[in-house]
Design a protein around this motif. Sequence first.
Motif, PDB file in Angstrom:
ATOM      1  N   UNK A 206      -1.123  23.745 -16.451  1.00 32.90           N
ATOM      2  CA  UNK A 206       0.237  24.655 -16.306  1.00 32.90           C
ATOM      3  C   UNK A 206       1.294  24.673 -16.739  1.00 32.90           C
ATOM      4  N   UNK A 207       1.279  24.069 -17.923  1.00 29.85           N
ATOM      5  CA  UNK A 207       2.473  24.010 -18.764  1.00 29.85           C
ATOM      6  C   UNK A 207       3.205  22.511 -18.325  1.00 29.85           C
ATOM      7  N   UNK A 208       4.055  22.754 -19.351  1.00 32.18           N
ATOM      8  CA  UNK A 208       4.568  21.325 -20.148  1.00 32.18           C
ATOM      9  C   UNK A 208       5.532  20.753 -19.431  1.00 32.18           C
ATOM     10  N   UNK A 209       5.971  21.951 -18.412  1.00 34.97           N
ATOM     11  CA  UNK A 209       7.410  21.245 -16.588  1.00 34.97           C
ATOM     12  C   UNK A 209       6.371  20.738 -16.239  1.00 34.97           C
ATOM     13  N   UNK A 210       4.582  20.528 -15.801  1.00 33.90           N
ATOM     14  CA  UNK A 210       4.480  19.548 -14.720  1.00 33.90           C
ATOM     15  C   UNK A 210       3.935  18.280 -15.368  1.00 33.90           C
ATOM     16  N   UNK A 211       4.236  18.268 -16.388  1.00 34.77           N
ATOM     17  CA  UNK A 211       4.083  16.550 -16.798  1.00 34.77           C
ATOM     18  C   UNK A 211       4.911  15.692 -16.713  1.00 34.77           C
ATOM     19  N   UNK A 212       6.421  15.665 -15.935  1.00 32.48           N
ATOM     20  CA  UNK A 212       6.981  14.275 -15.121  1.00 32.48           C
ATOM     21  C   UNK A 212       6.528  14.332 -13.859  1.00 32.48           C
ATOM     22  N   UNK A 213       6.303  15.269 -13.155  1.00 29.74           N
ATOM     23  CA  UNK A 213       5.598  14.999 -12.140  1.00 29.74           C
ATOM     24  C   UNK A 213       3.801  14.677 -11.945  1.00 29.74           C
ATOM     25  N   UNK A 214       3.043  14.336 -12.732  1.00 32.07           N
ATOM     26  CA  UNK A 214       2.224  14.122 -13.614  1.00 32.07           C
ATOM     27  C   UNK A 214       2.544  12.877 -13.586  1.00 32.07           C
ATOM     28  N   UNK A 215       3.481  12.005 -14.551  1.00 31.77           N
ATOM     29  CA  UNK A 215       4.028  10.978 -14.523  1.00 31.77           C
ATOM     30  C   UNK A 215       3.478   9.986 -13.360  1.00 31.77           C
ATOM     31  N   UNK A 216       5.067  10.973 -11.708  1.00 31.28           N
ATOM     32  CA  UNK A 216       5.578  10.553 -11.314  1.00 31.28           C
ATOM     33  C   UNK A 216       4.119   9.920 -10.089  1.00 31.28           C
ATOM     34  N   UNK A 217       3.387  10.573 -10.162  1.00 32.52           N
ATOM     35  CA  UNK A 217       2.320  10.452  -8.719  1.00 32.52           C
ATOM     36  C   UNK A 217       1.904   9.425  -9.399  1.00 32.52           C
ATOM     37  N   UNK A 218       1.214   9.655 -11.050  1.00 32.31           N
ATOM     38  CA  UNK A 218       0.233   8.002 -11.226  1.00 32.31           C
ATOM     39  C   UNK A 218       1.092   6.763 -11.007  1.00 32.31           C
ATOM     40  N   UNK A 219       2.542   6.722 -10.951  1.00 33.06           N
ATOM     41  CA  UNK A 219       3.556   5.560 -10.621  1.00 33.06           C
ATOM     42  C   UNK A 219       3.163   5.335  -9.085  1.00 33.06           C
ATOM     43  N   UNK A 220       3.349   6.043  -8.850  1.00 34.97           N
ATOM     44  CA  UNK A 220       3.403   5.720  -7.245  1.00 34.97           C
ATOM     45  C   UNK A 220       2.228   5.780  -6.642  1.00 34.97           C
ATOM     46  N   UNK A 221       0.831   6.129  -7.385  1.00 35.45           N
ATOM     47  CA  UNK A 221      -0.182   5.780  -6.881  1.00 35.45           C
ATOM     48  C   UNK A 221      -0.509   4.516  -7.229  1.00 35.45           C
ATOM     49  N   UNK A 222      -0.047   3.224  -8.288  1.00 32.45           N
ATOM     50  CA  UNK A 222      -0.405   2.357  -8.866  1.00 32.45           C
ATOM     51  C   UNK A 222       0.553   1.218  -8.436  1.00 32.45           C
ATOM     52  N   UNK A 223       1.531   2.063  -7.320  1.00 30.76           N
ATOM     53  CA  UNK A 223       2.860   0.596  -6.709  1.00 30.76           C
ATOM     54  C   UNK A 223       3.800   0.470  -7.484  1.00 30.76           C
ATOM     55  N   UNK A 224       3.597   1.685  -8.594  1.00 26.46           N
ATOM     56  CA  UNK A 224       4.865   0.968  -9.604  1.00 26.46           C
ATOM     57  C   UNK A 224       5.734   2.216  -9.714  1.00 26.46           C
TER      58      UNK A 224
ATOM     59  N   UNK B 145       0.837  -1.419   0.024  1.00 23.90           N
ATOM     60  CA  UNK B 145       0.168  -0.364  -0.300  1.00 23.90           C
ATOM     61  C   UNK B 145       0.355   1.292  -0.051  1.00 23.90           C
ATOM     62  N   UNK B 146       0.394   2.155  -0.330  1.00 21.37           N
ATOM     63  CA  UNK B 146       0.355   3.748  -0.080  1.00 21.37           C
ATOM     64  C   UNK B 146       0.029   4.889   0.029  1.00 21.37           C
ATOM     65  N   UNK B 147       0.674   6.008  -0.004  1.00 21.47           N
ATOM     66  CA  UNK B 147      -0.329   6.943   0.539  1.00 21.47           C
ATOM     67  C   UNK B 147       0.068   7.960  -0.324  1.00 21.47           C
ATOM     68  N   UNK B 148      -0.667   8.748  -1.224  1.00 17.99           N
ATOM     69  CA  UNK B 148      -0.108   9.909  -1.584  1.00 17.99           C
ATOM     70  C   UNK B 148      -0.892  11.073  -2.174  1.00 17.99           C
ATOM     71  N   UNK B 149      -0.379  12.271  -1.835  1.00 19.07           N
ATOM     72  CA  UNK B 149      -1.246  13.559  -2.213  1.00 19.07           C
ATOM     73  C   UNK B 149      -2.301  14.143  -3.178  1.00 19.07           C
ATOM     74  N   UNK B 150      -2.704  13.882  -3.133  1.00 18.28           N
ATOM     75  CA  UNK B 150      -3.698  14.021  -4.293  1.00 18.28           C
ATOM     76  C   UNK B 150      -4.487  15.593  -4.739  1.00 18.28           C
ATOM     77  N   UNK B 151      -4.312  16.425  -6.058  1.00 15.90           N
ATOM     78  CA  UNK B 151      -4.541  17.154  -6.428  1.00 15.90           C
ATOM     79  C   UNK B 151      -5.025  18.286  -5.490  1.00 15.90           C
ATOM     80  N   UNK B 152      -6.210  17.196  -6.027  1.00 14.89           N
ATOM     81  CA  UNK B 152      -7.312  17.660  -5.159  1.00 14.89           C
ATOM     82  C   UNK B 152      -7.253  18.278  -3.319  1.00 14.89           C
ATOM     83  N   UNK B 153      -5.904  17.936  -3.000  1.00 14.20           N
ATOM     84  CA  UNK B 153      -5.415  17.730  -1.485  1.00 14.20           C
ATOM     85  C   UNK B 153      -5.424  17.001   0.193  1.00 14.20           C
ATOM     86  N   UNK B 154      -6.225  16.485  -0.993  1.00 12.75           N
ATOM     87  CA  UNK B 154      -6.839  15.264   0.054  1.00 12.75           C
ATOM     88  C   UNK B 154      -5.256  14.021  -0.235  1.00 12.75           C
TER      89      UNK B 154
END
Length: 325
Positions: free
Chosen positions: A155-173, A48-57
């Motif tokens: 917000x711009x293309x600089x957000x792309x890497x963090x977006x990908x990383x958050x999804x990877x973390x949330x899905x356990x990879x 299991x993992x706990x991630x910070x969602x974009x809605x602040x939760x």
Amino acid sequence: MKRGLIALLAAGTVALAGCGNTTESSAEAAPAASAPAASTAPAAQGLPVTVRSADGSSVEVKDASKIIPLTGDVAEIVFALGLADHVVGVDLSAAGLPEARQKPQVGYQRALAAEGILSLKPTVLLGTEEAGPPPVIEQLKAAGIPVVMVPSGSGGVDEVPAKIELIGKALGVPDKGAELAAKAKSEIDAARAKAAAAGAERPRVAFLYLRGQSNTYQIGGTGTRADAMIAAAGGEDAGTGAGVQGFKPVTAEAMVKAAPDHILVMKAGLESVGGVDGLLKLPGVAETPAGRNKRIVSLDDLELLGMGPRTGQAIDKLVTAFQAK
């Protein structure tokens, strides 16, 4: 600029844009199917993992064996992470992705229904702020399913890497997420460097959001993903320059004021108005420099506005098209 340049680059279908630049398919959503059997693919190791969602939760994800991406851009990232076998449903905006073609559809991202999603018994849901309507998202949360919201990338293309990383973390990879994010960043950096090397000339580019099926024709401006992509490719957003906030209807006055050197569209949108000839019939388009010279640039919808793994490739194509002589 070379007269008559038409850049029709890549194939695809429905993309989704931020801050109102939302693409809607003309096709009807397929009815939700019964829940598929559990995947036999290897389970994620980072849960299991706990991630910070974009809605602040803070969201705890214990099981990623049955994933439903609620938006097409998130679906593309999930597939790129190698998790297609764990995806049990997709929204209509993901329909053009090869991995999504045999998946049950849960509706359109902005008009989701909780019943169809719950019938597939997902263990985790992911989407951007474009997923909704909000009461449906709250209903899904109340059902006890982890719902992870990720930044759309508007917000711009600089957000792309963090977006990908958050999804990877949330899905356990997380390792796969970091690797994919690094690759995307490298491609984005290379494309921006190519744009910078092209010189000081900044072509004026108008993004037009087109849906012929619903007679929706809009010009984009500040706060859209298209604006971010045009800037990354070394162009000047003609809509932004003309004072457009978000989107406004295409009018002859708006097009003359924008005076774009190029018109940028999504492939599905261009097809919906009958191609280049149909586009030139819209108010004021034929009178612009882009219209007179038929400088129309068309990319696959998710590639252009998905802010995902193909963002760097899309910027590179735009640089080439905008700078062609």
